[in-house]
Design a protein around this motif. Structure first.
Motif, mmCIF file in Angstrom:
data_model
loop_
_atom_site.group_PDB
_atom_site.id
_atom_site.type_symbol
_atom_site.label_atom_id
_atom_site.label_comp_id
_atom_site.label_asym_id
_atom_site.label_seq_id
_atom_site.Cartn_x
_atom_site.Cartn_y
_atom_site.Cartn_z
ATOM 1 N N ALA A 1 7.228 -10.546 -15.872
ATOM 2 C CA ALA A 1 6.890 -11.435 -14.755
ATOM 3 C C ALA A 1 5.760 -10.834 -13.919
ATOM 4 C CB ALA A 1 8.122 -11.681 -13.888
ATOM 5 N N HIS A 2 5.817 -9.526 -13.704
ATOM 6 C CA HIS A 2 4.766 -8.826 -12.963
ATOM 7 C C HIS A 2 3.415 -8.968 -13.677
ATOM 8 C CE1 HIS A 2 2.450 -5.538 -11.217
ATOM 9 N NE2 HIS A 2 2.370 -4.961 -12.407
ATOM 10 N N ILE A 3 3.390 -8.728 -14.980
ATOM 11 C CA ILE A 3 2.143 -8.809 -15.736
ATOM 12 C C ILE A 3 1.551 -10.209 -15.673
ATOM 13 C CG2 ILE A 3 1.164 -8.668 -18.065
ATOM 14 C CD1 ILE A 3 3.222 -6.447 -18.636
ATOM 15 N N SER B 1 1.128 -11.558 -4.781
ATOM 16 C CA SER B 1 2.130 -10.901 -3.956
ATOM 17 C C SER B 1 3.493 -10.870 -4.644
ATOM 18 C CB SER B 1 2.240 -11.608 -2.604
ATOM 19 O OG SER B 1 3.153 -10.927 -1.766
ATOM 20 N N VAL B 2 3.900 -12.007 -5.208
ATOM 21 C CA VAL B 2 5.186 -12.036 -5.926
ATOM 22 C C VAL B 2 5.103 -11.147 -7.165
ATOM 23 C CG1 VAL B 2 6.836 -13.496 -7.149
ATOM 24 C CG2 VAL B 2 5.770 -14.312 -5.039
ATOM 25 N N GLY B 3 3.933 -11.103 -7.791
ATOM 26 C CA GLY B 3 3.751 -10.220 -8.930
ATOM 27 C C GLY B 3 3.923 -8.759 -8.548
ATOM 28 N N ARG B 4 3.412 -8.400 -7.359
ATOM 29 C CA ARG B 4 3.596 -7.022 -6.900
ATOM 30 C C ARG B 4 5.068 -6.725 -6.671
ATOM 31 N NH1 ARG B 4 -0.685 -7.883 -3.164
ATOM 32 N NH2 ARG B 4 0.806 -7.693 -1.450
ATOM 33 N N LEU B 5 5.797 -7.673 -6.071
ATOM 34 C CA LEU B 5 7.225 -7.455 -5.813
ATOM 35 C C LEU B 5 8.005 -7.288 -7.113
ATOM 36 C CD1 LEU B 5 9.611 -7.308 -3.881
ATOM 37 C CD2 LEU B 5 9.762 -9.811 -3.975
ATOM 38 N N THR B 6 7.735 -8.167 -8.102
ATOM 39 C CA THR B 6 8.460 -8.027 -9.375
ATOM 40 C C THR B 6 8.122 -6.704 -10.055
ATOM 41 O OG1 THR B 6 6.706 -9.280 -10.499
ATOM 42 C CG2 THR B 6 8.646 -10.512 -9.754
ATOM 43 N N GLY B 7 6.871 -6.251 -9.913
ATOM 44 C CA GLY B 7 6.495 -4.960 -10.483
ATOM 45 C C GLY B 7 7.197 -3.810 -9.805
ATOM 46 N N LEU B 8 7.321 -3.888 -8.479
ATOM 47 C CA LEU B 8 8.006 -2.833 -7.738
ATOM 48 C C LEU B 8 9.480 -2.754 -8.121
ATOM 49 C CD1 LEU B 8 6.441 -3.455 -4.211
ATOM 50 C CD2 LEU B 8 6.067 -1.449 -5.656
ATOM 51 N N VAL B 9 10.122 -3.911 -8.168
ATOM 52 C CA VAL B 9 11.549 -3.928 -8.512
ATOM 53 C C VAL B 9 11.738 -3.478 -9.963
ATOM 54 C CG1 VAL B 9 13.605 -5.363 -8.734
ATOM 55 C CG2 VAL B 9 12.058 -5.695 -6.805
ATOM 56 N N ALA B 10 10.833 -3.925 -10.862
ATOM 57 C CA ALA B 10 10.925 -3.490 -12.265
ATOM 58 C C ALA B 10 10.787 -1.977 -12.372
ATOM 59 C CB ALA B 10 9.846 -4.174 -13.097
ATOM 60 N N SER B 11 9.857 -1.390 -11.599
ATOM 61 C CA SER B 11 9.676 0.065 -11.623
ATOM 62 C C SER B 11 10.919 0.778 -11.110
ATOM 63 C CB SER B 11 8.468 0.461 -10.777
ATOM 64 O OG SER B 11 7.281 -0.081 -11.309
ATOM 65 N N ALA B 12 11.482 0.266 -10.014
ATOM 66 C CA ALA B 12 12.684 0.889 -9.457
ATOM 67 C C ALA B 12 13.846 0.811 -10.444
ATOM 68 C CB ALA B 12 13.057 0.212 -8.141
ATOM 69 N N LEU B 13 14.006 -0.350 -11.101
ATOM 70 C CA LEU B 13 15.094 -0.494 -12.064
ATOM 71 C C LEU B 13 14.880 0.383 -13.288
ATOM 72 C CD1 LEU B 13 15.772 -4.343 -11.951
ATOM 73 C CD2 LEU B 13 17.086 -2.512 -10.888
ATOM 74 N N LEU B 14 13.623 0.567 -13.683
ATOM 75 C CA LEU B 14 13.337 1.456 -14.803
ATOM 76 C C LEU B 14 13.784 2.880 -14.487
ATOM 77 C CD1 LEU B 14 12.013 1.806 -17.594
ATOM 78 C CD2 LEU B 14 9.838 2.185 -16.420
#
Length: 474
Positions: free
Chosen positions: A120-122, A68-81
């Motif tokens: 962090a997501h990976i 779940s935390v991995g999904r959140l970091t991936g979402l935020v990373a995508s948004a920041l990208l």
């Protein structure tokens, strides 16, 4: 400290103020506030979607918490990208509100944050799936890459982003030519594009609801449209509709070249003195790589002039340009112009080739006798680029012109020469410009020199909001 101090004189009949002038429009301050608000709203909405789709409830077990935390970091990373793409898409409202200097520094900060969150997501997603699987860690990694839709593309995208980030570290950046670094940096777009299929095919938060799907597709579409419109379409249309060509090439000093450009497209660009363009001179192989050059003379509606020191392949090519060469431009960009001015009194400080936008602003600024002071820093008298023009302009416009010459103080971060080592940076500035605290301060030069000059201005009582600068190295 060797100085030449020319006191202000009454403006003469030859004053450049008699030429046609297009006053730059003041930049609305609320544009900046609106863009910051939009940035945080995107991150807030991304987090809200994660919560709405069970992100908090999944924290009850080890594998669930990691995933779940991995999904959140991936979402935020995508948004920041995607925010990174917006920041450097040359969107006029963002650019005018922030200026390329602050946009590029914010882009760098957001980029490193996004990259760290991506890893962090990976790591978290892999560990979370491995904790709930019988395949083990390595088996889970192989299963991810080979069996999940879009994962091979995502791996390629991650490699592209790693290449961009590694070459953006300052030590690596300094070892690369600007042209090479710029070309490698374009892989960031490739990385974002290759990550898209993985996110839209297998990303739980992308597929969990219609609102999520619409949000992410819209965000990606808006980013792609911004790049295509403002970085490709608009410059191309302008260049084709109103072509520009080289009119003249002059050697200002050994290793310093000025290029004058003219054509029907000049008036349509409506640049302000002090701004810069991304320039492409269509003179042979390598013309596709753009270089940022500031205007070194106030635009007159018919011609634009740039002046550059020969510090790389792109700048050295300027000396070999021939009249008639086709010119493609992107811009104008930058906040180093009269539209951000907040006070009647102004201090213009330039060092090295950074004097070029300062010289253009001196020519263009509305001013009375004594309103403008120019401080010109150079390591020697023969390196005072446009020195003669500055003397003539200062005399004609009623400005005060001061040169500060000599090699820099060794082992000290300062804007001063070694002959002034007995003075602090602030003391020297206060001696040269006693009323500096009452002025807007415009700076252009090497990054370390500007940092030192900015600290000196702050120490002399100039509020940060009244200090304006432009960087071309990040």
């Amino acid at each position: 400290m060797t100085t030449i101090d020319l006191p202000p004189a009454m403006a003469s009949a030859a004053s450049p103020a008699t030429r046609p002038r297009v006053a730059p429009r003041p930049v609305p301050r609320w544009w900046r506030d609106a863009s910051v608000t939009a940035f945080w709203l995107v991150l807030l909405f991304v987090t809200a979607l994660w919560v709405a789709h069970g992100g908090v409830q999944d924290l009850g077990s080890l594998s669930g918490a990691l995933t779940s935390v991995g999904r959140l970091t991936g979402l935020v990373a995508s948004a920041l990208l995607l925010v990174q793409v917006f920041l450097m898409a040359r969107i006029p409202w963002f650019e005018q509100a922030w200026g390329q200097d602050e946009l590029a520094r914010t882009h760098r900060l957001v980029g490193f944050t996004s990259f760290n969150l991506l890893w962090a997501h990976i790591v978290l997603i892999t560990l979370g799936y491995a904790a709930a699987s019988t395949l083990g860690l390595w088996g889970t990694i192989v299963d991810f890459v080979l069996n999940y839709p879009g994962m091979l593309l995502a791996v390629a995208g991650t490699v592209a982003l790693c290449l961009v980030v590694v070459t953006s570290v300052r030590k690596a950046r300094r070892r690369l030519r600007y042209e090479s670094w710029h070309l490698i940096h374009l892989y960031g777009y490739l990385g974002a594009g290759l990550a898209l299929p993985h996110q839209l095919w297998t990303g739980q938060e992308f597929l969990a609801s219609t609102a999520s799907t619409v949000f992410w597709w819209s965000l990606y579409a808006a980013c792609a449209a911004s790049v295509l419109v403002f970085r490709v379409g608009l410059p191309l249309v302008r260049s084709l509709r109103s072509p520009l060509r080289v009119v003249a090439v002059h050697e200002e000093a050994p290793g310093v070249t000025s290029v004058v450009v003219g054509g029907p497209g000049v008036a349509a660009l409506r640049p302000a003195a002090g701004q810069f363009f991304q320039w492409r001179f269509v003179d042979g192989p390598g013309w596709t790589r753009a270089n940022p050059y500031s205007l070194s003379a106030a635009p007159d509606g018919q011609h634009l002039r740039v002046t550059a020191a020969h510090v790389g392949e792109g700048t050295r090519r300027l000396a070999a340009l021939r009249p008639g060469t086709r010119v493609l431009v992107e811009g104008p960009y930058g906040r180093l112009h009269a539209g951000v001015r907040t006070r009647q009194k102004v201090l213009l400080m330039g060092a090295g080739i950074g004097i070029t936008p300062i010289r253009a602003m001196l020519e263009d600024l509305e001013q009375g006798p004594g309103d403008v002071v120019v401080v010109h820093r150079a390591s020697s008298r023969d390196q005072l680029v446009h020195g003669r023009e500055l003397v003539e302009l200062a005399g004609a416009r009623g400005a005060r012109y001061v040169t500060v010459e000599g090699r820099r103080v060794p082992g000290r971060d300062t804007w001063l020469p070694a002959s002034a080592a007995h003075l602090s940076d602030a003391e020297a500035l206060a001696q040269l410009v006693p009323d500096v605290a009452e002025r807007d301060v415009f700076l252009c030069g090497a990054p370390a020199w500007m940092d030192a000059a900015r600290r000196a201005a702050l120490a002399c009582g100039v509020p940060a909001a009244h200090i304006h600068l432009e960087r071309f190295e990040y």
